[in-house]
Design a protein around this motif. Structure first.
Motif, mmCIF file in Angstrom:
data_model
loop_
_atom_site.group_PDB
_atom_site.id
_atom_site.type_symbol
_atom_site.label_atom_id
_atom_site.label_comp_id
_atom_site.label_asym_id
_atom_site.label_seq_id
_atom_site.Cartn_x
_atom_site.Cartn_y
_atom_site.Cartn_z
ATOM 1 N N THR A 158 -27.111 30.794 -8.230
ATOM 2 C CA THR A 158 -26.341 31.503 -7.203
ATOM 3 C C THR A 158 -26.034 30.629 -5.999
ATOM 4 O O THR A 158 -25.705 31.130 -4.928
ATOM 5 C CB THR A 158 -27.106 32.755 -6.725
ATOM 6 N N ARG A 166 -24.353 37.294 -5.166
ATOM 7 C CA ARG A 166 -25.729 37.121 -5.639
ATOM 8 C C ARG A 166 -26.319 38.447 -6.097
ATOM 9 O O ARG A 166 -27.014 38.521 -7.110
ATOM 10 C CB ARG A 166 -26.596 36.495 -4.540
ATOM 11 N N TRP A 170 -27.639 39.181 -9.984
ATOM 12 C CA TRP A 170 -28.988 39.568 -10.390
ATOM 13 C C TRP A 170 -29.031 40.950 -11.011
ATOM 14 O O TRP A 170 -29.926 41.242 -11.819
ATOM 15 C CB TRP A 170 -29.949 39.449 -9.212
ATOM 16 N N THR A 187 -34.718 28.332 -8.381
ATOM 17 C CA THR A 187 -33.947 28.753 -7.215
ATOM 18 C C THR A 187 -34.660 28.368 -5.930
ATOM 19 O O THR A 187 -35.889 28.211 -5.898
ATOM 20 C CB THR A 187 -33.712 30.275 -7.230
ATOM 21 N N HIS A 189 -33.670 30.382 -3.325
ATOM 22 C CA HIS A 189 -33.593 31.691 -2.689
ATOM 23 C C HIS A 189 -34.838 32.487 -3.077
ATOM 24 O O HIS A 189 -34.859 33.203 -4.081
ATOM 25 C CB HIS A 189 -32.322 32.426 -3.124
ATOM 26 N N GLU A 192 -34.761 36.198 -3.805
ATOM 27 C CA GLU A 192 -34.284 36.567 -5.128
ATOM 28 C C GLU A 192 -35.427 36.552 -6.134
ATOM 29 O O GLU A 192 -35.581 37.482 -6.940
ATOM 30 C CB GLU A 192 -33.187 35.601 -5.581
#
Length: 302
Positions: A158, A166, A170, A187, A189, A192
């Motif tokens: 992402t 994003r 997901w 990732t 992030h 996330e």
């Protein structure tokens, strides 16, 4: 192969000249899990993904995907991948690229369903050069899914998406996991990973330093934080169990090893407007783990 893990990595070591990127790493992932690979830049995450896909020859160790070698698994369409620096051919339309990739698999994902699943409705006639960053990532996802693979490997999937993109991405991943696909993603992030991963694997200096649910990884960090609004002249540094004080405007955040003791002292000293008490975030835990391993590594090298 029936009963085989989706991914089985044993003693993996990857070298680039004199640099060891991955050191004797073991990792087994059963089918149907959603697993986040976390770590700082240079931790070895992308090297693990590349070794799993057969894109590099490890110095030592073995990798099996659903009981197959990486090369056999890729040829059989058992694995789909979105790489961090994945590209698309120029001077082509999205539908042409997708059609070419689908024809290379013995069993391709039905086109209409693939378009809906990957969120690329309306893009098939668009030139590749006209795609936005988020649209390119969606097309790369469609290419990764084209062979209906049971295992998905995603490296920073992402990175070029906005918040809405994003979130939609997901939602798609949760749907795929719910239908039996195994999803392994690297990732930066961390929110996330916290929201979607069944399991978190933290990598530092080429080694696995934590492996478990997000709650289990967070438990590596003791203490809590207490946030509230306070006047600039309110003394807070000497409160019981406080290990750190930060201010952002009128908001004060205290790190504490004993939230009850700190709160009792604060309440005895006055009110606590906008009070919020929370445990460690996944980011707190990952940063703490990486910092600990880095200090140990530096100490061992001296």
């Amino acid at each position: 192969m029936p009963g085989s893990p989706a991914l089985d990595v044993s003693g993996l070591t990857v070298r680039y000249g004199d640099t060891v990127a991955v050191h004797d790493l073991d990792l087994t992932i059963p089918t149907g899990q959603t697993v986040a690979l976390l770590g700082a830049n240079g931790a070895g995450k992308s090297s693990v993904v590349n070794a799993v896909l057969g894109l590099l020859n490890p110095a030592a160790g073995s990798v099996r995907l659903l009981g197959r070698t990486p090369q056999d698994a890729v040829r059989a369409g058992c694995v789909g991948a979105m790489l961090q620096h994945g590209g698309l051919p120029s001077e082509a339309r999205v539908g042409e690229v997708l059609g070419l990739v689908r024809r290379s698999f013995p069993t391709a994902w039905p086109l209409d369903d693939l378009v809906v699943t990957a969120g690329i409705d309306g893009l098939l006639d668009r030139p590749v050069e006209a795609l936005s960053g988020g649209q390119r990532q969606r097309v790369l996802l469609a290419l990764a899914l084209a062979g209906a693979p049971p295992l998905l490997l995603l490296d920073e999937p992402t990175s070029a998406m906005d918040v809405e993109g994003r979130r939609a991405f997901w939602t798609t991943m949760r749907g795929l996991a719910g239908s039996g696909h195994t999803v392994v993603f690297a990732t930066h992030h961390l929110e996330e990973a916290d929201a979607v991963a069944d399991r978190v694997v933290v990598v530092a200096h080429g080694r696995v330093v934590a492996d478990g649910s997000t709650a289990q990884v967070k438990a590596h960090v003791a203490g809590r934080t207490i946030s509230f609004t306070a006047a600039p002249d309110r003394g807070l540094d000497c409160l019981p169990a406080v290990t750190g004080v930060t201010r952002q405007g009128a908001t004060v955040t205290l790190a504490t090893a004993d939230a009850d003791a700190t709160l009792r002292a604060l309440l005895a000293d006055g009110g606590l407007p906008d009070l919020e008490v929370r445990g460690a975030t996944l980011e707190d835990a990952v940063l703490s783990l990486i910092s600990t391993v880095t200090h140990q590594t530096i100490g061992a090298a001296r």
